[in-house]
Design an enzyme around this catalytic site. Structure first.
Site, PDB file in Angstrom:
ATOM      1  CB  SER A 228      -0.804   0.163   1.147  1.00 28.72           C
ATOM      2  OG  SER A 228      -1.669  -1.249   1.238  1.00 28.72           O
TER       3      SER A 228
HETATM    4  N1  SAH Z   1      -0.566  -5.163   3.866  1.00 29.56           N
HETATM    5  C1  SAH Z   1       0.037  -5.312   2.919  1.00 29.56           C
HETATM    6  C2  SAH Z   1      -0.604  -4.946   1.531  1.00 29.56           C
HETATM    7  C3  SAH Z   1      -1.741  -5.801   0.997  1.00 29.56           C
HETATM    8  S1  SAH Z   1      -2.231  -5.795  -0.715  1.00 29.56           S
HETATM    9  C4  SAH Z   1       1.523  -4.795   2.766  1.00 29.56           C
HETATM   10  O1  SAH Z   1       1.625  -3.929   3.688  1.00 29.56           O
HETATM   11  O2  SAH Z   1       2.235  -5.185   1.986  1.00 29.56           O
HETATM   12  C5  SAH Z   1      -3.759  -6.963  -0.198  1.00 29.56           C
HETATM   13  C6  SAH Z   1      -3.195  -8.311   0.215  1.00 29.56           C
HETATM   14  O3  SAH Z   1      -4.347  -9.000   0.544  1.00 29.56           O
HETATM   15  C7  SAH Z   1      -2.659  -9.145  -1.043  1.00 29.56           C
HETATM   16  O4  SAH Z   1      -1.485  -9.803  -0.745  1.00 29.56           O
HETATM   17  C8  SAH Z   1      -3.772 -10.179  -1.355  1.00 29.56           C
HETATM   18  O5  SAH Z   1      -3.264 -11.447  -1.756  1.00 29.56           O
HETATM   19  C9  SAH Z   1      -4.356 -10.324   0.157  1.00 29.56           C
HETATM   20  N2  SAH Z   1      -5.674 -10.873   0.154  1.00 29.56           N
HETATM   21  C10 SAH Z   1      -6.805 -10.880  -0.886  1.00 29.56           C
HETATM   22  N3  SAH Z   1      -7.819 -11.417  -0.309  1.00 29.56           N
HETATM   23  C11 SAH Z   1      -7.710 -11.992   0.823  1.00 29.56           C
HETATM   24  C12 SAH Z   1      -8.212 -12.711   1.714  1.00 29.56           C
HETATM   25  N4  SAH Z   1      -9.627 -13.306   1.494  1.00 29.56           N
HETATM   26  N5  SAH Z   1      -7.586 -13.157   2.868  1.00 29.56           N
HETATM   27  C13 SAH Z   1      -6.317 -12.903   3.063  1.00 29.56           C
HETATM   28  N6  SAH Z   1      -5.675 -12.116   2.188  1.00 29.56           N
HETATM   29  C14 SAH Z   1      -6.136 -11.661   1.049  1.00 29.56           C
END
Ligand code: SAH
Length: 230
Positions: free
Chosen positions: A77
């Site tokens: 993010s």
């Molecule tokens: N917090 C992260 C950025 C997140 S991007 C950081 O600091 O780098 C969003 C993430 O959510 C992605 O890696 C994606 O694979 C994950 N995601 C999407 N749907 C999800 C679900 N149902 N359960 C867990 N993770 C999920």
């Protein structure tokens, strides 16, 4: 390995980014109601080196205030949004926190910095990302962060209830299991909306009587929170 010059340049860029947050916070204060972030949030954002969480080819731009690809179609993010979401949890430092969407592990590390005695539980649905984040957070010695590969829609019942929940992928509606796993008096910050459409960063609070209130904070753009395949 980075040369000394490169390391110094990254450090300067990191300092500049932290200063930018002060201005960004003022620019969005009409929406968020917060003109500045807490000292704890700012210290954590200064402590975690974002260049250690991005792909090597994006290292030079690690302290530019924008999201970046981390592979597997996912992104780390925008740093300002990480600061804002961290701040909205109003942490004391002793909380049990659940994060959905570990990604690179950057947000989890920021939360790990804010905590003094609490713990961060974080769930990632892409196994390769969960593995890479586990390894990275271990190398960086975040003993107060535990990563699990799994589906965040179910929460983490074995460790519930949580004092705070942070969701970093966007579901269409507030996932019920997450509201259930929030302690009375707890709060959850979550982007709500359809994929690739306008989403709204949303603050969900559970009162001591169990009553849930929902407030809109800011328009945002996150990757979608996906469903695991049955
Ligand atoms: N917090 C992260 C950025 C997140 S991007 C950081 O600091 O780098 C969003 C993430 O959510 C992605 O890696 C994606 O694979 C994950 N995601 C999407 N749907 C999800 C679900 N149902 N359960 C867990 N993770 C999920």
């Amino acid at each position: 390995m980075l040369g000394c010059m490169d390391a110094a340049k990254l450090e300067q860029a990191h300092h500049r980014l932290i200063r930018e947050f002060r201005r960004d916070a003022l620019d969005t204060a009409n929406w968020t109601g917060r003109k500045e972030f807490s000292d704890a949030t700012m210290k954590a954002m200064a402590a975690v080196k974002r260049h250690l969480f991005v792909l090597p080819e994006h290292e030079v731009a690690a302290y530019v205030n924008r999201p970046q690809s981390i592979g597997h179609g996912q992104t780390i993010s925008q740093p300002y949004i990480v600061a804002l979401m961290t701040d909205f949890l109003d942490l004391n430092g002793d909380e049990k926190i659940l994060e959905i969407g570990t990604g690179s592990g950057y947000q989890a590390a920021v939360l790990g910095e804010v905590l003094k005695t609490g713990h961060v539980y974080t769930i990632e649905i892409v196994e390769a990302l969960a593995k890479a984040a586990t390894k990275r957070l271990k190398e960086l010695k975040y003993a107060n962060v535990t990563v699990r590969h799994g589906d965040g829609y179910k929460g983490w019942p074995e460790n519930a209830p949580f004092d705070a929940i942070i969701v970093t992928a966007a579901p269409k509606t507030i996932p019920e299991a997450l509201t259930e796993q929030l302690i009375p008096g707890g709060r959850m910050i979550v982007p709500i909306g359809r994929a690739h459409d306008r989403q709204t960063l949303t603050l969900v609070r559970k009162g001591n009587d169990g009553q849930v209130t929902v407030d809109k904070v800011l328009p945002v753009a996150f990757v979608p929170m996906v469903r695991s395949k049955p």
